[in-house]
Design an enzyme around this catalytic site. Structure first.
Site, PDB file in Angstrom:
ATOM      1  N   HIS A 313      -2.897  -8.187   0.739  1.00  0.00           N
ATOM      2  CA  HIS A 313      -2.340  -7.915  -0.510  1.00  0.00           C
ATOM      3  C   HIS A 313      -3.863  -6.751  -0.981  1.00  0.00           C
ATOM      4  CE1 HIS A 313      -0.854  -6.673  -4.030  1.00  0.00           C
ATOM      5  NE2 HIS A 313       0.450  -6.382  -3.690  1.00  0.00           N
ATOM      6  N   ASP A 370       6.540  -7.145   0.660  1.00  0.00           N
ATOM      7  CA  ASP A 370       6.416  -5.908   1.416  1.00  0.00           C
ATOM      8  C   ASP A 370       7.095  -6.414   2.569  1.00  0.00           C
ATOM      9  OD1 ASP A 370       5.851  -3.517  -0.486  1.00  0.00           O
ATOM     10  OD2 ASP A 370       3.866  -4.311  -0.177  1.00  0.00           O
TER      11      ASP A 370
END
Length: 435
Positions: A313, A370
């Protein structure tokens, strides 16, 4: 710590410039974050700071969300995301973000009443969906229809009090799910479903997505509703990301809440922002079509320095705390549904392979939110082109909270500076002399 208390900190940092030194205030946040306040730098020295992409620039002082990417911390109004997900519904979370405190029972019931009151969209707005081609992306439809809906709500154009603001917030949070479901129905040629006032927020959305006239969706599985509630809650806010910064910038111009959030949808649509979970599914599909096993695929990525979508991330250097919460839900839902989907099987293999590979572990490339939201939504039957729309529904409370913070603090209009690198002043060349 209040904004005034932070601003009163007397510490300064000295910046040495060719024209001489300047002392700049040091601002300290609640969580001991330090920043150098350069607000008067240009006025007093003629210099500006240059930080392309704003990666080291604090554009605001905000009381809404705190992130420590090094430690994997995310807190809404001081509450750890793990605690919020354990105890709160999405609507409770929305009220926490918007007002700053956990709602009382009466406040929660009042807001739920407002959601029911505003869940319908004007019949003229319903007809506008027919103007979009079936190939229109749901995010394009969502952004356009949020703005179109505001045209039927003249009272929202000027909000000056808490009561009007709360009703407008409820109006947007309620209508956005109706619009989103209608965008999906239109894209597949189905009639738009009316919302059901007897259902809670998440169950109502699933009803509008998957019911058809005269064949109402059977009561949704509680575990699916819980999973959707988690997805929305985990996406409700994430500090000054691209779409939230867009909402704040548009709001700083005095634009109404619907217009600012419509702009947020457009920013979120970008594949580098809200489209990450779509990229996860596309990559899984690529692995499936190629027939390659996950270890070989990962080995090839390491050689080519390719990207494994859904891992790592831009903010977190530790495990994404949202992913840890969602993984438990994914394990539960996938086991219960027993969905026979090759992509979900590949996702599980990919997760296991990456987590046992030192290349990824040593670089803190763990599965992020995600990754799990993508496989969860696929298992729930939500089509890939609706993934980013789901993100937008969840992010709406955060956008609303930030818009209100801008308005309530009477922020100046946002206006970044630049370092011009184009041609210096030059003479005009007549058309007949241009070679």
């Amino acid at each position: 710590m209040s904004t005034d208390a932070v601003a009163a900190n007397p510490s300064t940092a000295r910046l040495e410039l060719p024209s001489g030194p300047i002392d700049l205030p040091i601002v300290v946040g609640t969580e001991d974050e330090h920043a150098v306040d350069v607000a008067k730098l240009r006025a007093e020295t003629g210099y500006i700071t240059l930080d392309e992409g704003y990666r080291n620039t604090g554009s605001v002082r905000s009381e809404i969300t705190f992130i420590d990417g090094e430690k994997g911390i995310l807190r809404y109004r001081g509450y750890p995301i793990e605690t919020v997900c354990k105890h709160a519904t999405f609507i409770e979370t929305a009220l926490l973000l918007i007002h700053g405190e956990l709602p009382t029972q009466s406040q929660l019931e009042r807001f739920r009443g407002l959601l029911t009151k505003h869940q319908m969209i004007h019949e003229s707005v319903r007809q506008m969906f027919d103007g979009f081609p079936p190939t229109a992306h749901p995010m394009a439809v969502l952004s356009a229809m949020i703005n179109a809906t505001s045209c039927y709500q003249p009272s929202i154009m000027n909000i000056d009090d808490e009561e009007t603001f709360e009703e407008t917030a409820a109006m947007l949070i309620s209508k956005v799910r109706t619009i989103a479901a209608a965008a999906y129905k239109t894209s597949i040629g189905h009639p738009i479903m009316y919302p059901d006032p007897s259902l809670n927020y998440c169950a109502n959305f699933l009803h509008m997505m998957f019911s058809i006239p005269l064949n109402r969706l059977k009561e949704a599985d509680p575990d699916l509703i819980e999973a959707l509630n988690l997805i929305f809650t985990l996406h409700a806010d994430h500090e000054q990301n691209c779409s939230t910064s867009t909402v704040r910038m548009v709001g700083s111009s005095g634009a109404n809440l619907f217009a600012a959030c419509s702009a947020g949808v457009a920013a979120l649509w970008g594949p580098l922002h809200g489209g990450a979970n779509v990229a996860v599914m596309n990559q899984l599909n690529e692995i499936h079509k190629s027939g390659i096993d996950t270890q070989a695929y990962i080995d090839n990525l390491k050689k080519t320095k390719g990207k494994l979508f859904g891992f790592g991330h831009g903010v977190y250097r530790a495990y994404d705390p949202r992913a840890q919460v969602l993984k438990k839900s994914a394990d539960k839902v996938l086991a219960k549904l027993g969905v026979n989907d090759p992509l979900l099987g590949i996702a599980r293999q990919l997760e296991e392979t990456a987590l046992s590979d030192d290349y990824f572990v040593s670089r803190n490339l763990y599965p992020n939110v995600d990754f799990y939201s993508g496989i969860l939504m696929r298992a729930m039957g939500i089509p890939t082109n609706m993934f980013t729309v789901m993100f937008a529904i969840g992010r709406m409370p955060g956008w609303i909270a930030h818009w209100w913070e801008v308005k309530r603090t009477k922020s100046r209009i946002y206006r970044p500076r630049q370092v011009y690198t184009g041609p210096a002043e030059r003479e005009w060349t007549a058309l007949d002399k241009r070679g």
